[in-house]
Design an enzyme around this catalytic site. Structure first.
Site, PDB file in Angstrom:
ATOM      1  N   ASP A 268     -45.992  17.641  17.348  1.00  0.00           N
ATOM      2  CA  ASP A 268     -44.772  17.184  18.012  1.00  0.00           C
ATOM      3  C   ASP A 268     -45.156  15.986  18.885  1.00  0.00           C
ATOM      4  OD1 ASP A 268     -42.187  16.857  18.891  1.00  0.00           O
ATOM      5  OD2 ASP A 268     -41.852  18.972  19.315  1.00  0.00           O
ATOM      6  N   TRP A 269     -44.157  15.363  19.448  1.00  0.00           N
ATOM      7  CA  TRP A 269     -44.335  14.135  20.216  1.00  0.00           C
ATOM      8  C   TRP A 269     -45.353  14.332  21.339  1.00  0.00           C
ATOM      9  CZ3 TRP A 269     -41.592   9.394  19.694  1.00  0.00           C
ATOM     10  CH2 TRP A 269     -41.794   8.489  20.734  1.00  0.00           C
TER      11      TRP A 269
END
Ligand code: NOJ
Length: 737
Positions: A268-269
């Site tokens: 994820d980011w």
């Protein structure tokens, strides 16, 4: 544009694995790490980004949606980088691109995999038409906590329902052939456990047993993997002390070893460098080490792979085979997407976005998503020839942006049709319609607009209120501890209710709200979630009975926050709830009393029932389930059994009913839920019509992970129910011998 990609001309084999190996042989370490790096789009191509692409340092880009920019980015990659490897372009196409469908939790209320697949197909086509080839959806996190803002994005509380609907989304995004120009790669996220964050606080700790993880949380991910989902995304959360992005049990043992998954995993980011903040890695080098070690193929946003991989290799902490494996996984999907052959996007080859058939599909999805929760005195549907003066009140009645919900980066506000517009259109000159906002926003805490609202309500025979929460109140990082209708909405409803008019409430929200108080103020209550672009016409059709509601809740609605987590498939406990366990706190006796069972009486001031149970939803007609039967009373492992019942439409309206099958495995080597959904069917019935509904179960459908985390079906007695919600009482039993 030059379609003669350098790499294509070099290569003569067309077998994907051979093509991957051929490329791997030629790649430098920098180019390999480049494939493993996803950069954020920057509204154009600044010099440093151009240079990075030329040097083969970028494998993917996200959040760039300008077709000219994307085509130029791809041109730089294929013509100006040494090996000409195209980029995979990602975007959060969660419940629509420009045509917005209901939020995923709303779509889940349709219990209709076909409409969900169709919505994803349309979203994929619209997104592909600008140059996007990868979406970060479906989100198949199981959630039992409506405080969590991201419950809006999930497919509910049940692993079976989320498995069916999640795989339908995967099929819709990816189509039959990933290389088709309107197919985009899907992404099963967030692997895993993210929906179990403590107290529904986003990004918070997740403490979950392996039993719960494997039996409840992982099945929808497995179903997506089986449906061929191209990618997985690791979750932000720390699960049992090992953040998902550094979690070898999840990524290596379960995903790769047990499931033999061949796609790629993106973090994820920033979740790789967030391993530092978790206190799981000391610095960016250790963060990269943990993520690569766990098997995270591509790093989203942060650059720890680029900064540290060479050093980690030099030090022998990781080896080149680990890097090659990541690169292979990524290249495999790029090949399957046909990116090497069809790198560029020509918008003109695609259907017009937001065309009439897309809008019709969005409307149908919104119709099927709405759940009728209360309908005293058959207040709904409204009869055009009976209603003369109609008051429409509320901050959500006429706000296209808010009805789209969370994750609507690209959604076209100007395409939205609001309930107010649609009711005007539907009623024409037949009904005298008056509108007042009542409250500026759902959060407003002043009574300035009350008088206008009350005065139009006084002049009307029927009042339809549009309330709920604006889009920004749910979604990532937007959690709430108090999930009553915000602001002074209940206050306004209370005042309106005192007028004694026929009052209907339509709630638009990104989560189940606590409506215990609210429901008393109205005759009818319809839950529309955030219904998307065509929410208005869908709601108008339902209100005026053009079609009967068929939505069913994909998640339990608590009476109050203190009941959370409340879900239908709970365990029984050693002292299960018996009738009367609810007692208002004022009535609890001074001293403990003994029940007839010898237990000290057990009271819970909230009661144990939710306000509205999982699977619940009313119609404009009534249904009668009867005559449950089994094809046989006992089966052996490996056999099928058929469970059937008769379903009659006993009312006077044509409608669709979602018939549901629940089972209970009475005794297990580990405790089993009191009920588990194992099948559902959407059944269309004319008034008076009866249909036989048949569910077929294989003994494998009754499997679970046992004490040793072995997937088994255990012989014994199984209770089985068929009905219209998770409280169904038409019951029989069978045995596995
Ligand atoms: C963070 C979110 O958790 C994830 O769901 C999303 O896909 C990425 N950001 C990319 O926007």
């Amino acid at each position: 544009m030059n379609q003669n990609l350098p790499y294509r001309t070099l290569l003569e084999v067309d077998n994907v694995e051979n093509r991957i190996e051929d490329l791997i042989q030629q790649m430098t370490l920098t180019e390999k790490i480049g494939q493993m790096s996803q950069f954020s789009g920057r509204n154009g191509i600044p010099h440093d980004l151009r240079e990075s692409i030329q040097q083969g340092k970028v494998g993917s880009i996200l959040n760039e949606v300008n077709t000219d920019v994307l085509n130029e980015i791809q041109r730089i990659a294929v013509e100006e980088s040494r090996l000409g490897i195209p980029l995979i372009v990602g975007r959060d196409v969660i419940h629509g691109f420009q045509t917005m469908f209901p939020i995923p939790l709303g779509q889940a209320a349709s219990w209709n995999p076909e409409i969900i697949e169709e919505g994803a197909r349309i979203s994929a086509t619209e997104a592909a038409s600008v140059g996007i080839n990868w979406t970060f959806a479906p989100m198949v996190d199981i959630s039992r906590d409506p405080r969590w803002g991201r419950i809006a994005e999930c497919l509910g509380e049940d692993p079976y329902l989320a498995s069916i609907l999640g795989s339908a989304m995967v099929k819709g995004f990816q189509g039959d052939d990933l290389s088709h120009p309107n197919s985009i790669a899907a992404c099963a996220k967030h692997f895993a456990g993210y929906g179990y964050s403590e107290a529904g606080r986003d990004y918070a700790y997740v403490n979950i047993s392996e039993n719960e993880l494997r039996n409840i949380v992982l099945p929808p991910f497995k179903a997506c993997a089986d449906a061929g989902v191209a990618t997985f995304m690791s979750a932000f959360c720390d699960i049992n002390g090992i953040p998902a992005t550094g979690n070898e049990l999840l990524m290596k043992q379960i995903l790769r070893k047990e499931w033999d998954y061949k796609g790629f995993v993106v973090s994820d980011w920033d979740s790789v460098i967030e391993l530092i903040k978790h206190g799981f890695a000391e610095n960016s080098k250790e963060a990269a080490f943990e993520a690569i070690q766990a098997g995270i193929d591509m790093e989203m946003a942060s650059r720890s792979y680029q900064e540290n991989s060479e050093k980690l290799l030099e030090e022998g902490r990781i080896n080149i085979e680990q890097i090659n494996t990541c690169v292979r996984n990524i290249l495999r999907i790029k090949f399957e997407l046909g990116l090497f052959e069809n790198t560029y996007t020509n918008t003109a080859y695609f259907p017009e976005k937001g065309n009439a058939s897309y809008l019709q599909s969005a409307k149908q999805a919104a119709i099927e998503s709405c759940v009728l929760l209360k309908n005293d005195y058959n207040t709904l549907p409204l009869k055009k020839d009976k209603v003369q003066n109609l008051a429409i009140i509320g901050p959500m009645a006429d706000d296209g942006y808010e009805q789209m919900g969370t994750w609507t980066f690209d959604g076209k506000e100007e395409w939205c049709k609001t309930p107010l517009q649609s009711i005007y259109e539907m009623a024409g000159n037949d009904i005298n319609i008056r509108y007042a906002r009542g409250l500026e926003t759902t959060r407003s805490k002043n009574r300035d607009g009350f008088e206008e609202a009350l005065s139009i309500a006084r002049e009307s025979d029927t009042v339809v209120m549009f309330m709920g929460e604006e889009a920004i109140l749910s979604g990532e990082a937007h959690c709430r501890a108090d999930i009553d209708l915000p602001g002074f909405q209940n206050e306004l409803l209370e005042e309106i209710s005192k007028l004694g008019k026929s009052t209907i409430l339509v709630v638009m929200a990104g989560r189940p709200l606590t409506l215990d108080k609210t429901q008393h103020y109205v005759n009818s209550l319809m839950y529309a979630w955030h219904p998307g672009t065509m929410g208005g016409p869908a709601i108008a059709d339902l209100l005026f009975g053009e079609v009967a509601p068929s939505g069913k809740l994909p998640v339990s609605f608590p009476k109050m926050v203190g009941q959370i987590p409340i879900y239908y498939n709970h365990r029984n406990s050693g002292r299960p709830v018996i009738n009367g366990s609810f007692m208002h706190i004022d009535n609890i006796p001074k001293r403990p009393t003994q029940t007839s069972l010898g237990n000290t009486s057990f009271h819970f001031d909230a009661g144990f029932d939710p306000l509205y149970p999982f699977g619940f939803g009313l119609s404009y007609t009534s249904f009668y389930y009867h005559s449950i039967e089994l094809s046989t009373e006992s089966i052996s492992l490996g056999d099928f059994i058929e469970i059937s019942a008769e379903l009659t439409n006993t009312g006077s309206v044509e409608a669709v009913e979602v018939a549901q099958l629940y089972i209970r495995d009475l005794v297990g080597s580990v405790t089993r839920p009191v009920r588990e959904l194992k099948g559902f069917q959407r059944v269309h019935l004319y008034p008076g019509e009866t249909k036989t509904i048949i569910f077929r179960l294989h003994t494998d459908d009754l499997s679970f992970f046992d004490r040793k985390m072995k997937y088994v079906t255990e012989p014994g007695q199984f209770d089985v129910w068929i009905g219209g919600d998770s409280r169904a009482n038409l019951k029989t039993s069978f045995y596995i011998i």
